[in-house]
Design a protein around this motif. Structure first.
Motif, PDB file in Angstrom:
ATOM      1  N   PHE A 118       0.994  -1.242   0.080  1.00 13.02           N
ATOM      2  CA  PHE A 118       0.054  -0.071   0.027  1.00 13.02           C
ATOM      3  C   PHE A 118       0.350   1.268  -0.214  1.00 13.02           C
ATOM      4  CE2 PHE A 118      -2.063   3.427   2.473  1.00 13.02           C
ATOM      5  CZ  PHE A 118      -3.030   3.630   1.348  1.00 13.02           C
ATOM      6  N   ILE A 119       0.796   1.813  -0.939  1.00 10.64           N
ATOM      7  CA  ILE A 119       1.731   3.026  -1.263  1.00 10.64           C
ATOM      8  C   ILE A 119       0.848   4.046  -1.260  1.00 10.64           C
ATOM      9  CG2 ILE A 119       2.918   4.852  -2.438  1.00 10.64           C
ATOM     10  CD1 ILE A 119       3.619   2.358  -4.111  1.00 10.64           C
ATOM     11  N   PRO A 120       1.121   4.994   0.166  1.00 14.45           N
ATOM     12  CA  PRO A 120       0.209   6.384   0.537  1.00 14.45           C
ATOM     13  C   PRO A 120      -0.576   7.558  -0.150  1.00 14.45           C
ATOM     14  CG  PRO A 120       1.830   6.235   2.212  1.00 14.45           C
ATOM     15  CD  PRO A 120       1.867   5.141   1.508  1.00 14.45           C
ATOM     16  N   ALA A 150      -0.560   9.726   3.685  1.00 13.96           N
ATOM     17  CA  ALA A 150       0.721  10.749   4.694  1.00 13.96           C
ATOM     18  C   ALA A 150       0.454  11.671   5.309  1.00 13.96           C
ATOM     19  CB  ALA A 150       2.028  11.305   3.806  1.00 13.96           C
ATOM     20  N   GLN A 151      -0.318  12.648   4.752  1.00 12.31           N
ATOM     21  CA  GLN A 151      -0.535  13.729   6.199  1.00 12.31           C
ATOM     22  C   GLN A 151      -1.573  13.283   7.422  1.00 12.31           C
ATOM     23  OE1 GLN A 151      -1.918  17.241   3.853  1.00 12.31           O
ATOM     24  NE2 GLN A 151      -0.107  17.535   2.406  1.00 12.31           N
ATOM     25  N   LEU A 152      -2.361  12.461   6.528  1.00 20.13           N
ATOM     26  CA  LEU A 152      -3.252  12.186   7.860  1.00 20.13           C
ATOM     27  C   LEU A 152      -1.929  11.100   9.067  1.00 20.13           C
ATOM     28  CD1 LEU A 152      -5.926  12.284   8.505  1.00 20.13           C
ATOM     29  CD2 LEU A 152      -6.623  10.258   7.444  1.00 20.13           C
ATOM     30  N   ALA A 153      -2.044  10.796   8.174  1.00 19.04           N
ATOM     31  CA  ALA A 153      -0.763   9.362   9.081  1.00 19.04           C
ATOM     32  C   ALA A 153       0.104  10.307   9.741  1.00 19.04           C
ATOM     33  CB  ALA A 153      -0.164   8.186   7.747  1.00 19.04           C
ATOM     34  N   GLN A 154       0.329  11.220   9.069  1.00 18.36           N
ATOM     35  CA  GLN A 154       1.645  12.042  10.691  1.00 18.36           C
ATOM     36  C   GLN A 154       1.265  12.718  11.594  1.00 18.36           C
ATOM     37  OE1 GLN A 154       3.272  15.268   7.779  1.00 18.36           O
ATOM     38  NE2 GLN A 154       5.090  15.323  10.003  1.00 18.36           N
ATOM     39  N   GLN A 188       5.891   9.198   6.456  1.00 16.40           N
ATOM     40  CA  GLN A 188       6.986   9.307   5.516  1.00 16.40           C
ATOM     41  C   GLN A 188       6.995   9.129   3.980  1.00 16.40           C
ATOM     42  OE1 GLN A 188      10.640   7.397   7.512  1.00 16.40           O
ATOM     43  NE2 GLN A 188       9.602   8.323   9.440  1.00 16.40           N
ATOM     44  N   GLY A 189       5.668   8.954   3.431  1.00 21.48           N
ATOM     45  CA  GLY A 189       5.301   7.826   1.659  1.00 21.48           C
ATOM     46  C   GLY A 189       6.139   6.638   1.986  1.00 21.48           C
ATOM     47  N   ASN A 190       6.496   5.614   2.663  1.00 22.80           N
ATOM     48  CA  ASN A 190       6.941   4.625   2.709  1.00 22.80           C
ATOM     49  C   ASN A 190       5.818   3.623   2.025  1.00 22.80           C
ATOM     50  OD1 ASN A 190       9.371   5.713   3.079  1.00 22.80           O
ATOM     51  ND2 ASN A 190       9.267   4.950   5.241  1.00 22.80           N
ATOM     52  N   ALA A 191       5.876   3.211   0.574  1.00 19.19           N
ATOM     53  CA  ALA A 191       5.054   1.945   0.932  1.00 19.19           C
ATOM     54  C   ALA A 191       5.313   0.473   2.676  1.00 19.19           C
ATOM     55  CB  ALA A 191       5.524   0.606  -0.025  1.00 19.19           C
ATOM     56  N   ASP A 226       3.757   2.756  14.038  1.00 18.28           N
ATOM     57  CA  ASP A 226       4.578   2.109  13.345  1.00 18.28           C
ATOM     58  C   ASP A 226       3.855   2.701  11.908  1.00 18.28           C
ATOM     59  OD1 ASP A 226       5.933   1.622  15.399  1.00 18.28           O
ATOM     60  OD2 ASP A 226       6.285   0.051  15.283  1.00 18.28           O
ATOM     61  N   ILE A 227       3.384   1.702  11.240  1.00 23.75           N
ATOM     62  CA  ILE A 227       2.338   1.739  10.188  1.00 23.75           C
ATOM     63  C   ILE A 227       2.415   2.671   9.965  1.00 23.75           C
ATOM     64  CG2 ILE A 227       0.445   0.873   8.413  1.00 23.75           C
ATOM     65  CD1 ILE A 227       0.433  -1.622  10.359  1.00 23.75           C
ATOM     66  N   LEU A 228       1.626   4.081  10.639  1.00 19.73           N
ATOM     67  CA  LEU A 228       1.073   4.748  10.325  1.00 19.73           C
ATOM     68  C   LEU A 228       2.694   6.571  10.223  1.00 19.73           C
ATOM     69  CD1 LEU A 228      -1.246   5.872  13.337  1.00 19.73           C
ATOM     70  CD2 LEU A 228      -1.753   5.965  10.357  1.00 19.73           C
TER      71      LEU A 228
END
Length: 157
Positions: free
Chosen positions: A11-13, A18-22, A73-76, A66-68
């Motif tokens: 899954f690539i954000p 990515a902003q929401l995950a941060q 960071q935009g990582n898959a 950790d997933i978030l």
């Protein structure tokens, strides 16, 4: 979700995700339990007044944070069960090496595999053991080089 789809789909954000995950990871990280084996969460739905409490293992919460953080960071992100068996191509992709190079590692006994018909299968756990071993060897070699550079006064301080 079956274990096959669990580890085969990355899954690539998007940038918005990515902003929401941060933001989410920062909030959740402040609530990581350090002295408990479980954590209780409250699930509240936007469009209704219903809420439900759920108790999850603290380890699962750590994994979620950790997933978030990786998504931020935009990582898959891919989840791979420790008991999963990988194809040679999947294993090569995880190590970031070519499939022929991975086959050589198998043939020299560096990585353990089993045969399913004509196909090789590598346990994820065995692959990670190999990766940890070579990462440790690499770190040790770099430390030795740094020590030598210091002894020879090569301008590194």
């Amino acid at each position: 979700m079956t274990s096959n789809t669990l580890y085969r789909n990355s899954f690539i954000p998007t940038e918005i995700e990515a902003q929401l995950a941060q933001e989410s990871s920062r909030i959740f990280a402040a609530h990581i339990p350090h002295d408990r084996s479980t954590i209780e969460l409250k699930v509240v739905e936007d469009d209704s007044n219903s809420e439900e409490k759920v108790v999850i293992p603290a380890a699962a919460f750590h994994l979620f944070v950790d997933i978030l953080a990786q998504m931020a960071q935009g990582n898959a992100v891919t989840l791979i069960p420790i008991h999963a068996e990988l194809t040679t191509q999947e294993a090569a992709d995880i190590l970031n090496v070519s499939r022929p190079f991975l086959i050589k590692l198998i043939e020299t006994g560096e990585i353990i595999c089993r045969k399913v018909g004509r196909h090789r299968r590598i346990r994820f756990e065995d692959l990670m053991n190999y990766k940890q071993r070579i990462d440790g060897d690499r770190t040790q070699a770099l430390d030795e080089l740094a020590d030598q550079a210091q002894e020879l006064n090569m301008g590194y301080e």
